[in-house]
Design an enzyme around this catalytic site. Structure first.
Site, PDB file in Angstrom:
ATOM      1  CE  LYS A  66      -6.420  -2.798  -3.445  1.00  0.00           C
ATOM      2  NZ  LYS A  66      -7.538  -3.562  -3.008  1.00  0.00           N
ATOM      3  CD  GLU A  78      -9.334  -2.061  -0.379  1.00  0.00           C
ATOM      4  OE1 GLU A  78      -8.804  -2.862   0.406  1.00  0.00           O
ATOM      5  OE2 GLU A  78      -9.364  -2.251  -1.606  1.00  0.00           O
ATOM      6  CB  CYS A 130       0.337 -23.374  -8.110  1.00  0.00           C
ATOM      7  SG  CYS A 130       1.728 -23.240  -6.998  1.00  0.00           S
ATOM      8  CG  HIS A 165      -3.478   7.466  21.019  1.00  0.00           C
ATOM      9  ND1 HIS A 165      -3.528   7.909  22.324  1.00  0.00           N
ATOM     10  CD2 HIS A 165      -4.644   7.857  20.440  1.00  0.00           C
ATOM     11  CE1 HIS A 165      -4.679   8.520  22.541  1.00  0.00           C
ATOM     12  NE2 HIS A 165      -5.368   8.502  21.407  1.00  0.00           N
ATOM     13  CE  LYS A 201      -8.244 -11.005  -8.296  1.00  0.00           C
ATOM     14  NZ  LYS A 201      -8.388  -9.696  -7.642  1.00  0.00           N
ATOM     15  CD  GLU A 236      -3.098  -5.254  -3.343  1.00  0.00           C
ATOM     16  OE1 GLU A 236      -2.867  -6.458  -3.429  1.00  0.00           O
ATOM     17  OE2 GLU A 236      -4.246  -4.810  -3.138  1.00  0.00           O
ATOM     18  CG  ASN A 284      -2.820 -24.551  -6.003  1.00  0.00           C
ATOM     19  OD1 ASN A 284      -2.040 -23.863  -5.336  1.00  0.00           O
ATOM     20  ND2 ASN A 284      -4.085 -24.215  -6.210  1.00  0.00           N
TER      21      ASN A 284
END
Ligand code: M6R
Length: 608
Positions: free
Chosen positions: A485, A481, A2, A504, A603, A488, A100
């Site tokens: 990316k 990573e 928030c 496997h 964020k 998301e 928040n």
């Protein structure tokens, strides 16, 4: 999570000022917005709407917004659906609050208050704080005491801003959640927020209160803001700092999205970081940390920052031979981890406000070991709580998908490895390392100048069913990573895997609709090629990222992205990571998603 903004001052434009602050916080992700203000007739007005800030602004059109005091909020739902009613502020006839965080005992508090006749209007946990304070006020308790007493009763990490129309004043308090206040002593304005960025250009001085410090913003105060302990004695438990953030950083300029802008900023930031640590103030902080001479390093972080920690482990173990354990902060905090004297707790974070990372740091501190951050936001909670800080100097990162922060985190860790090796004072070594940083910046510049191949590949594959990013060794975190990316921002299923591990289990998923984005690095080249072959044999679509001109890699791949690894050595993973950033960006763009503010994400994750 928030966003919080409060304003008190002589300007009659307080609502516009708060809306501007909220706009700057949009990048953090939210689902509703609202304001409370005291109008020119000393009446409190409340407006709140689910959806974008624009919905709230439309609601305000034609209203008399002349007001000197205002609080505003952007909500990221935790308790209760995304509705107008659940949006903040929560108010009654005597008070308005914004919140928040999470009140963990809200259910119990609500039940107790209901027994006293309180009727709740929303499904939120936040409203329990409003009614707790109100309950105390109705009993005749003065406002500051009512807030401090109520705050003692709530569990969990939260920050609150309270607007008290009777006096036209604002109070704020926090525990384990971000809160910053600021003043402009020329114009006699005082502001409060969850993020210093909201206050950029509006105040000269920032104050970061410690937990359980009550802030009192009042035009009648000699100091505009006074700070109190919960027993209402005056306190100095806050850090003050000149405000030096620029507002311009929030502009996209020639770029369509902040994410693309931030990807493009990387070469310049790498050059800046080199200067800061080799020639500037950063050098001192590196040498201080190196003097700690840890026997082991315990890295805790979340998401992208945790992957940066995994690359850092490779430096600390490979170059320094210091055993390094990397753990997701959300796991570390609830295990019973072995923390030994002479361990160093290292916390990686862009925001410096991630709840789990903060909790991991607090655990290490409690265990008596030294704690160090690799952090972007100076003055953030992590920055204040750690014994030492290594700033990554990435500037404000607006895109929810972290890009430039990852690069700067890894490079800062590389500098720390250099310091720990004791070679930082060796001029030749420094020149060599600075040269490598500069080569990395140059290669990324070249890559960014030639993105057509990546764009075309993104267009050919973005609609496929699923994506496996594979890499070996230090390219494994890069694969993780890359997949993060993509999922998301493009909302497709993607996984990062160590290339040797697919057989496997996950190889069962490979077919003609699954893409393998394979990092074919010079290290373990032949083994990686064999792994790619296994996926190709199962009709997987191969996107190879490998050395420019590599015949075998090109032959095996349906699409090939040739890059030049030479000379980059241990920094090459960062170069490949930029390829993955661009691939994710363009795939999301072809899908038409909200790249800078992907659905369901915030964020800065200030709740656990
Ligand atoms: O602010 P932090 O670096 O502590 O944030 C950690 C993660 O929440 C963050 O990296 C997240 O995974 C990003 N959205 C990834 O792009």
């Amino acid at each position: 999570m928030c966003g919080i903004v409060g304003y008190l001052g002589p300007s009659q434009n307080s609502v516009q000022i708060v809306l501007e602050g909220l706009k700057r916080l949009e990048y953090r992700g939210y689902d509703s917005a609202g304001v409370s203000f005291i109008d020119e007739h000393n009446q409190m007005q409340n407006f709140k709407k689910a959806g974008k800030l624009e919905n709230l602004k439309s609601e305000l059109v034609g209203k008399n917004l002349v007001a000197r005091t205002c609080i505003g909020h952007t909500r990221w739902a935790t308790h209760g659906g995304v509705t107008d009613n659940n949006a903040h502020p929560h108010s009654n006839d005597i008070l308005s609050i914004i919140h928040n965080g999470i009140i963990e005992n809200a259910h119990d508090l609500k039940s107790q208050l209901e027994k006293e006749g309180v009727v709740f209007k929303s499904e939120t946990d936040s409203e329990s704080f409003l009614e707790l304070v109100t309950f105390e006020l109705r009993k005749g308790m003065p406002i500051a005491q009512a807030i401090s007493q109520s705050f003692k009763k709530i569990h969990g990490n939260s920050s609150f801003v309270v607007l008290y129309p009777k006096t036209g004043e604002i109070y704020a308090i926090k525990r384990g959640a971000p809160l910053v206040a600021g003043i402009n002593d020329v114009t006699s304005e005082a502001l409060v927020s969850s993020d210093p960025y909201a206050l950029a250009g509006m105040v000269h001085k920032l104050y970061f209160p410690e937990d359980e410090v009550l802030l009192h913003l009042s035009a009648g105060n000699h100091h505009l803001i006074n700070f109190y302990e919960l027993d209402l004695t005056k306190t100095k438990r806050y850090l003050s700092k000149k405000q030096d953030l620029s507002v311009q950083v929030s502009e996209k300029g020639e770029f369509e999205h902040f994410m693309l802008k931030e990807i493009h900023e990387q070469p310049e930031l790498i050059r800046g970081l080199t200067q800061y640590y080799f020639g500037g103030e950063g050098y001192e902080s590196l040498t201080r940390v190196a003097k700690l001479k840890p026997m082991r390093i315990l890295v805790s972080a979340c998401g992208t920052a945790a992957y940066a920690g995994m690359v850092a482990k490779d430096f600390f173990e490979g170059l320094n031979r210091i055993p390094t354990i990397v753990e997701l902060a959300s796991e570390f905090r609830y295990r019973n981890p072995i923390i030994q004297a002479n361990d160093l707790g290292l916390f990686v974070s862009q925001s410096g406000e991630t709840a789990d990372t903060l909790a991991a740091q607090a655990m290490c501190k409690k265990a008596g070991i030294q704690t160090v951050s690799i952090v972007n936001v100076e003055g953030s909670t992590l920055f204040r709580d750690c014994d030492e800080n290594l700033l990554i100097r990435a500037g404000v990162e607006i895109g929810v998908a972290s890009t430039k922060a990852f690069t700067q985190q890894v490079l800062t860790a590389r500098l720390l490895a250099a310091a720990l090796s004791g070679k930082l004072d060796d001029a030749d070594y420094r020149v060599k390392l600075a040269g490598k940083f500069s080569l990395l910046a140059e290669r990324i510049d070249q890559l960014l100048a030639n993105i057509d191949n990546i764009k075309n590949i993104a267009e050919s594959i973005y609609h496929k069913k699923g994506f496996f990013y594979t890499g070996r060794g230090v390219y494994f975190p890069i694969a993780l990573e890359g997949a993060l990316k993509l999922k998301e921002i493009a909302y497709v299923h993607a996984e990062g895997y160590a290339a040797g591990e697919l057989k496997h289990g996950p190889i069962a998923l490979i077919d003609e609709d699954i893409v393998n984005i394979a990092i074919i690095a010079p290290d373990l080249y032949e083994k990686t090629i064999s792994n790619v072959q296994e996926n190709k044999a199962r009709k997987g679509i191969i996107v190879g990222i490998g050395q420019l001109g590599d015949k075998e890699g090109t032959r095996l791949s349906d699409y090939y992205i040739g890059v030049d690894f030479k000379g980059l050595d241990e920094l090459a993973p960062l170069y490949i990571n930029v390829v993955n950033q661009l691939l994710a960006y363009y795939m999301a763009k072809f899908k038409g998603t909200d790249i800078d503010k992907p659905r369901n994400l915030a964020k800065s994750v200030t709740v656990e």
